[in-house]
Design a protein around this motif. Structure first.
Motif, PDB file in Angstrom:
ATOM      1  N   LYS A 283      -6.214  -2.099   9.451  1.00  0.00           N
ATOM      2  CA  LYS A 283      -6.118  -3.231   8.866  1.00  0.00           C
ATOM      3  C   LYS A 283      -4.652  -2.859   8.779  1.00  0.00           C
ATOM      4  O   LYS A 283      -3.905  -3.973   8.423  1.00  0.00           O
ATOM      5  CB  LYS A 283      -6.415  -3.154   7.635  1.00  0.00           C
TER       6      LYS A 283
ATOM      7  N   ILE B 186      -5.682   4.969   0.265  1.00  0.00           N
ATOM      8  CA  ILE B 186      -6.693   3.606   0.713  1.00  0.00           C
ATOM      9  C   ILE B 186      -8.461   4.847   0.237  1.00  0.00           C
ATOM     10  O   ILE B 186      -8.096   5.238   1.229  1.00  0.00           O
ATOM     11  CB  ILE B 186      -6.354   2.657   1.881  1.00  0.00           C
ATOM     12  N   GLU B 187      -9.462   3.561  -0.475  1.00  0.00           N
ATOM     13  CA  GLU B 187     -10.426   4.713  -0.224  1.00  0.00           C
ATOM     14  C   GLU B 187     -11.284   3.786   0.864  1.00  0.00           C
ATOM     15  O   GLU B 187     -10.906   2.449   1.058  1.00  0.00           O
ATOM     16  CB  GLU B 187     -11.039   4.418  -2.013  1.00  0.00           C
ATOM     17  N   GLY B 188     -12.141   4.758   1.612  1.00  0.00           N
ATOM     18  CA  GLY B 188     -12.246   3.461   2.961  1.00  0.00           C
ATOM     19  C   GLY B 188     -12.450   4.410   4.120  1.00  0.00           C
ATOM     20  O   GLY B 188     -12.390   6.304   4.500  1.00  0.00           O
ATOM     21  N   ASP B 189     -13.091   4.301   4.698  1.00  0.00           N
ATOM     22  CA  ASP B 189     -13.051   4.854   6.882  1.00  0.00           C
ATOM     23  C   ASP B 189     -12.227   4.862   7.194  1.00  0.00           C
ATOM     24  O   ASP B 189     -11.367   3.843   7.038  1.00  0.00           O
ATOM     25  CB  ASP B 189     -14.969   4.157   6.968  1.00  0.00           C
ATOM     26  N   CYS B 190     -11.826   6.086   7.638  1.00  0.00           N
ATOM     27  CA  CYS B 190     -10.682   5.688   8.232  1.00  0.00           C
ATOM     28  C   CYS B 190     -10.064   4.768   9.123  1.00  0.00           C
ATOM     29  O   CYS B 190      -9.047   4.199   9.535  1.00  0.00           O
ATOM     30  CB  CYS B 190     -10.239   7.020   9.160  1.00  0.00           C
TER      31      CYS B 190
ATOM     32  N   ARG C  31     -12.256   8.812   2.080  1.00  0.00           N
ATOM     33  CA  ARG C  31     -13.046   7.803   1.786  1.00  0.00           C
ATOM     34  C   ARG C  31     -14.015   8.294   1.210  1.00  0.00           C
ATOM     35  O   ARG C  31     -15.112   8.026   0.427  1.00  0.00           O
ATOM     36  CB  ARG C  31     -14.437   8.003   3.473  1.00  0.00           C
TER      37      ARG C  31
ATOM     38  N   TRP D 258      -9.915   6.726  15.812  1.00  0.00           N
ATOM     39  CA  TRP D 258      -8.557   7.235  14.815  1.00  0.00           C
ATOM     40  C   TRP D 258      -8.100   7.624  16.123  1.00  0.00           C
ATOM     41  O   TRP D 258      -6.761   6.781  15.270  1.00  0.00           O
ATOM     42  CB  TRP D 258      -8.931   8.205  14.561  1.00  0.00           C
TER      43      TRP D 258
ATOM     44  N   SER E 286     -11.638   1.991   9.903  1.00  0.00           N
ATOM     45  CA  SER E 286     -11.907   0.459   9.888  1.00  0.00           C
ATOM     46  C   SER E 286     -10.678   0.526   9.091  1.00  0.00           C
ATOM     47  O   SER E 286     -10.285  -0.693   8.892  1.00  0.00           O
ATOM     48  CB  SER E 286     -13.046   0.037   9.481  1.00  0.00           C
ATOM     49  N   GLU E 287      -9.956   1.393   8.219  1.00  0.00           N
ATOM     50  CA  GLU E 287      -8.786   1.028   7.705  1.00  0.00           C
ATOM     51  C   GLU E 287      -7.564   1.095   8.492  1.00  0.00           C
ATOM     52  O   GLU E 287      -7.033   0.499   7.016  1.00  0.00           O
ATOM     53  CB  GLU E 287      -8.854   2.069   6.476  1.00  0.00           C
TER      54      GLU E 287
ATOM     55  N   ILE F  99      -5.380   7.576   3.323  1.00  0.00           N
ATOM     56  CA  ILE F  99      -6.788   7.345   3.640  1.00  0.00           C
ATOM     57  C   ILE F  99      -7.572   7.892   3.023  1.00  0.00           C
ATOM     58  O   ILE F  99      -7.787   9.125   3.926  1.00  0.00           O
ATOM     59  CB  ILE F  99      -6.952   6.114   4.668  1.00  0.00           C
TER      60      ILE F  99
ATOM     61  N   ILE G 244       1.132  -1.563  -0.024  1.00  0.00           N
ATOM     62  CA  ILE G 244      -0.492   0.268   0.448  1.00  0.00           C
ATOM     63  C   ILE G 244       0.859   1.088  -0.024  1.00  0.00           C
ATOM     64  O   ILE G 244       0.418   2.700   0.281  1.00  0.00           O
ATOM     65  CB  ILE G 244      -0.874   0.003   1.171  1.00  0.00           C
TER      66      ILE G 244
END
Length: 376
Positions: A37, A27-31, A255, A91, A33-34, A253, A22
């Motif tokens: 990972k 990265i597309e998405g909610d901060c 969204r 976060w 939840s990402e 990151i 990465i």
């Protein structure tokens, strides 16, 4: 091999593989939840520009009556302070987890949220290094005239914890500040002109785009070449643009797909323009070369003079490596302190020497010696 060492090496290898996939991507998405990972202890520096929860109501009107495009985005809306605090704590917990043990984080905010962020960060165990005031020398005026014009934002710079040994490029920041110690108030304009990303109608693409100058200063202060910088609220990619330009890696990151599209366009145009300053040549530790070594290899000779920065003769070099003026025999450090009327002073940083018919800093002679002797 010790089992603990083997486990540590395996963990490090797995972490590197995950991060490599990465690196320098968005990265597309909610901060939250990402962030969950990402592996522990994998990021060198985090810059976070979270929602400010500005709580604006109604239209903002300029003096002449036209509407001002402030922050009225959905992502800045929260139902209560409790909801906002829970969001920030979640976060920030993840950011703390993924920071390397000596990593640091810089969070920016305004009067609406910065005190809440600072409270949460201290409760989580982050250790505050500095609060930095970004003084806007071209702020948006208070159109209603009901309060002072808000002309600054605050950055809270923290280490992962109290025991972290963070990276701080003191000499580089001092050099860029006219050879004066860098202070915690930075006067910089807000993002405008060609740097401000706009759509075809001339509307701002992102309502809170930060100026590259601001990111340049904090990234340069806190990171090293090839460090990994994470931005959990990537927006239109200012953090990534600056990181790429000065030879750092980034992970973003975000969204909102519309911001990612613009960030990718922006990043595609950026080239690595790193130079001696951004590569931190000023931070390198000088080689340990005594005056006697320079004498032995004839880089200097007994009876040669050392000079002031204005090339005035100040003292004569002795065979012992000490120097002599009209009264005293002293080390180069004590002699430079005497000349400058100081208690202590580094003679390598004061004296010049005539080397091969050119005046060069005595300190530079150590690097020449070191490079030539290592090449043999």
């Amino acid at each position: 091999m010790d089992e603990k060492i083997m486990q540590k090496d395996l963990f490090s290898e797995q972490t590197n593989k995950k991060i490599k996939k990465i690196l320098n991507t968005i990265i597309e998405g909610d901060c939250i939840s990402e962030l969950q990972k990402l592996p522990n202890d994998s990021i060198d520096f985090i810059f976070a520009d979270p929602p400010y929860f500005m709580q604006t109501e109604g239209d903002l009107l300029r003096f002449e009556g036209t509407k001002f495009a402030g922050v009225d985005d959905k992502w800045d809306k929260f139902n209560s302070f409790t909801e906002y605090d829970n969001f920030c704590e979640n976060w920030l917990k993840e950011c703390q987890r993924i920071l390397k043990k000596d990593g640091s984080i810089c969070v920016i905010g305004s009067f609406q949220n910065i005190f809440r962020l600072g409270y949460i960060m201290q409760n989580l165990g982050f250790w505050i290094i500095n609060d930095i005031i970004w003084y806007k020398n071209n702020p948006v005026p208070n159109f209603a005239g009901t309060r002072l014009c808000n002309a600054h934002e605050t950055l809270i710079w923290c280490s992962k914890n109290k025991n972290s040994k963070i990276n701080f490029n003191y000499k580089t920041m001092k050099y860029l500040n006219g050879d004066k110690q860098e202070k915690s108030v930075w006067a910089l304009p807000i993002c405008n002109g060609n740097e401000r990303l706009k759509d075809k109608t001339g509307k701002k693409i992102h309502s809170t785009q930060k100026p590259e100058q601001l990111l340049f200063k904090i990234i340069l202060a806190a990171t090293k070449p090839n460090d990994i910088i994470l931005d959990p609220f990537f927006g239109t990619g200012t953090t990534g643009a600056v990181a790429k330009r000065i030879g750092r890696n980034y992970i973003g990151i975000e969204r909102e797909a519309k911001y990612i599209i613009e960030a990718k366009k922006r990043l595609a145009k950026i080239k690595n323009e790193s130079d001696e300053i951004t590569n931190l040549t000023l931070e390198r530790k000088p080689p340990k070369v005594p005056m006697t070594a320079l004498l032995k290899k004839s880089y200097i000779k007994k009876g040669d003079f050392l000079y002031s920065p204005k090339h005035e003769k100040k003292c004569k070099i002795l065979e012992t490596g000490c120097v002599q003026d009209e009264q005293d025999v002293l080390s180069i450090h004590k002699m430079s302190a005497k000349i400058l009327n100081k208690t202590n002073y580094n003679g390598w940083n004061y004296f010049y020497v005539n080397y091969k018919n050119s005046f060069i800093p005595l300190d530079e002679l150590r690097y020449i010696y070191n490079e030539e002797q290592n090449a043999e």
